[in-house]
Design a protein around this motif. Sequence first.
Motif, short mmCIF file in Angstrom:
data_model
loop_
_atom_site.label_atom_id
_atom_site.label_comp_id
_atom_site.label_asym_id
_atom_site.label_seq_id
_atom_site.Cartn_x
_atom_site.Cartn_y
_atom_site.Cartn_z
N VAL A 75 18.77 5.76 -57.29
CA VAL A 75 17.46 5.18 -57.01
C VAL A 75 16.54 6.26 -56.44
N HIS A 76 15.26 5.94 -56.50
CA HIS A 76 14.24 6.70 -55.78
C HIS A 76 13.45 5.65 -54.99
N LEU A 77 13.92 5.33 -53.80
CA LEU A 77 13.28 4.23 -53.06
C LEU A 77 11.80 4.49 -52.87
N MET A 78 11.46 5.69 -52.42
CA MET A 78 10.04 6.02 -52.23
C MET A 78 9.33 6.09 -53.58
N GLY A 79 9.99 6.69 -54.57
CA GLY A 79 9.39 6.78 -55.89
C GLY A 79 9.29 5.44 -56.59
N ASN A 80 10.22 4.55 -56.31
CA ASN A 80 10.22 3.20 -56.88
C ASN A 80 9.10 2.36 -56.28
N ALA A 81 8.78 2.62 -55.03
CA ALA A 81 7.86 1.78 -54.28
C ALA A 81 6.41 2.22 -54.41
N ASN A 82 6.17 3.42 -54.94
CA ASN A 82 4.83 3.99 -54.97
C ASN A 82 4.50 4.52 -56.36
N SER A 83 3.25 4.42 -56.72
CA SER A 83 2.77 4.95 -57.99
C SER A 83 2.43 6.43 -57.86
N TYR A 84 2.18 7.07 -58.99
CA TYR A 84 1.77 8.47 -58.97
C TYR A 84 0.49 8.64 -58.16
N MET A 85 -0.45 7.71 -58.31
CA MET A 85 -1.70 7.79 -57.55
C MET A 85 -1.46 7.59 -56.06
N ASP A 86 -0.50 6.74 -55.70
CA ASP A 86 -0.14 6.60 -54.28
C ASP A 86 0.30 7.93 -53.71
N PHE A 87 1.11 8.66 -54.49
CA PHE A 87 1.62 9.94 -54.02
C PHE A 87 0.52 10.97 -53.83
N ILE A 88 -0.37 11.08 -54.79
CA ILE A 88 -1.34 12.18 -54.73
C ILE A 88 -2.63 11.82 -54.00
N MET A 89 -2.91 10.50 -53.83
CA MET A 89 -4.17 10.09 -53.22
C MET A 89 -4.00 9.24 -51.97
N GLY A 90 -2.83 8.61 -51.82
CA GLY A 90 -2.68 7.65 -50.74
C GLY A 90 -2.30 8.29 -49.42
N PRO A 91 -2.50 7.57 -48.31
CA PRO A 91 -2.09 8.08 -47.01
C PRO A 91 -0.57 8.12 -46.90
N THR A 92 -0.06 9.10 -46.17
CA THR A 92 1.39 9.25 -46.03
C THR A 92 2.03 8.00 -45.44
N GLY A 93 1.37 7.42 -44.44
CA GLY A 93 1.92 6.21 -43.83
C GLY A 93 2.10 5.09 -44.83
N GLY A 94 1.17 4.98 -45.76
CA GLY A 94 1.27 3.94 -46.77
C GLY A 94 2.49 4.11 -47.66
N LEU A 95 2.87 5.35 -47.94
CA LEU A 95 4.06 5.61 -48.74
C LEU A 95 5.30 5.04 -48.08
N TYR A 96 5.40 5.23 -46.76
CA TYR A 96 6.59 4.75 -46.04
C TYR A 96 6.56 3.23 -45.87
N ILE A 97 5.40 2.66 -45.67
CA ILE A 97 5.31 1.19 -45.58
C ILE A 97 5.76 0.56 -46.90
N ASN A 98 5.27 1.11 -48.02
CA ASN A 98 5.70 0.60 -49.32
C ASN A 98 7.20 0.78 -49.53
N THR A 99 7.74 1.89 -49.04
CA THR A 99 9.18 2.16 -49.19
C THR A 99 10.00 1.14 -48.42
N LEU A 100 9.60 0.83 -47.20
CA LEU A 100 10.33 -0.16 -46.41
C LEU A 100 10.24 -1.54 -47.06
N ALA A 101 9.09 -1.87 -47.63
CA ALA A 101 8.96 -3.17 -48.30
C ALA A 101 9.88 -3.24 -49.51
N GLU A 102 9.96 -2.14 -50.28
CA GLU A 102 10.84 -2.13 -51.45
C GLU A 102 12.31 -2.15 -51.03
N ALA A 103 12.64 -1.50 -49.91
CA ALA A 103 14.02 -1.55 -49.42
C ALA A 103 14.44 -2.99 -49.14
#
Length: 424
Positions: free
Chosen positions: A71-99
């Motif tokens: 799996v890629h928990l962070m990669g599964n939970a976030n889109s490419y645009m999330d990675f390159i444009m989104g706030p870092t905190g949002g990446l982790y919030i999405n990751t915890l939700a997907e977990a």
Amino acid sequence: MDTPPGRSRTVIRNCNLFNGIDDRKVVGADVVFSGTTISAVSTSPVAQQAGDTVIDAGGRFLMPGMSDAHVHLMGNANSYMDFIMGPTGGLYINTLAEAKSMLHRGFTTVRDMGGDLAAVKTAIDRGQFEGPRIFPSQAMISQTSGHADFAFVYQTPQAFGGGPSRTEEIGFTRVADGAAKVLTAVREQLRKGATQIKLTVGGGAASMYDPLNTLQYTTDEIRAAVEAAADYGTYVATHVYTVEGIRRAIDAGVRSIEHGHLADEDTVALIAEKDIWLSMQPFAEHDHSYPDPGRAAKNVQICNGTDAVYGWARKHGVKTAWGTDLLLEPASAPKQSEMAARLGEFYTNVDALKMLTSGNAELFGMAGPRNPYAAHQLGTIAEGAWADMLLFDGDPIADLSIIGRPDEQLKVIVKNGVVVKNDL
């Protein structure tokens, strides 16, 4: 079966038990767990004690928690645009939700193959958030222009004085060229809590710069990673599809081939001969969506190899693990359950269920002293094993599609001795 004073216990009564190892289920079993582990498995009714919590399974199907080896928990939970444009905190919030969502699909343990997951793992282990047990690889390590090089084409490589890409800044990837820098990159991930190392040594569908036939990393570079991981008592897993790439990885001492869909039979036989793991995914074209023709064509080529490689793996007795590798498309995350059920197209239902439980757990155990869950068995229902269990309405041995519909069929989830879900 008496419980120590002050500790309550839970009894799952009258279940049809598949223990993750044996070919047959046990009808009318009782399973007792107290704390984080299973304390008893009985083929006759367990005497009830004061304070017991009883879950009447009513003859439903009890099995170990499922696992996903790629799996890629962070990669599964976030889109490419999330990675390159989104706030870092949002990446982790999405990751915890997907977990949490992943746990509620019945996956109680995962091996994460790229992403800064050590802190997420710790928070879940402490019970602060719901999610599966995580074996983190930390950053995917790649050469410049390799599968995990997410820099834009106009960016100057770091070796020539450029800065890190966005995905390197957040610990999702690490670009390292030359044996010395590969050593540093591996040691960096181990310092951050990696349980195994993920190296990309061939082209991929999701990446923009590398055709599938490319060979990435020299044998010396791969061997440097293997030696650094071995010094920590663990192993290297490599993203690779092609015959040449797989053979180079094997020559360098890699212990787990991730994907391998473009292998030939001789190479699959070599994987068996060398006692190496093949961590496969039952890919179908619709699992991923690639808007550009180049990546879409690569995806088709990969998917077309799935059936043959699974057949050769069965024929030669390859130690095969199961995973999903869903990435950068959060809406596709629920396909994890569909892909688990799809394993039945290539294996008997019992063998598929074994792979999803005790089989994957055996691969996870190769982390050796880096294994954070080595105190008890994973992937089985047995006395002394971790209390990770699923109760399904229906019999997946008779109809594996049941595990593909967790919202309808999955009635009880127990992870680490905690009843996460009980819909009875």
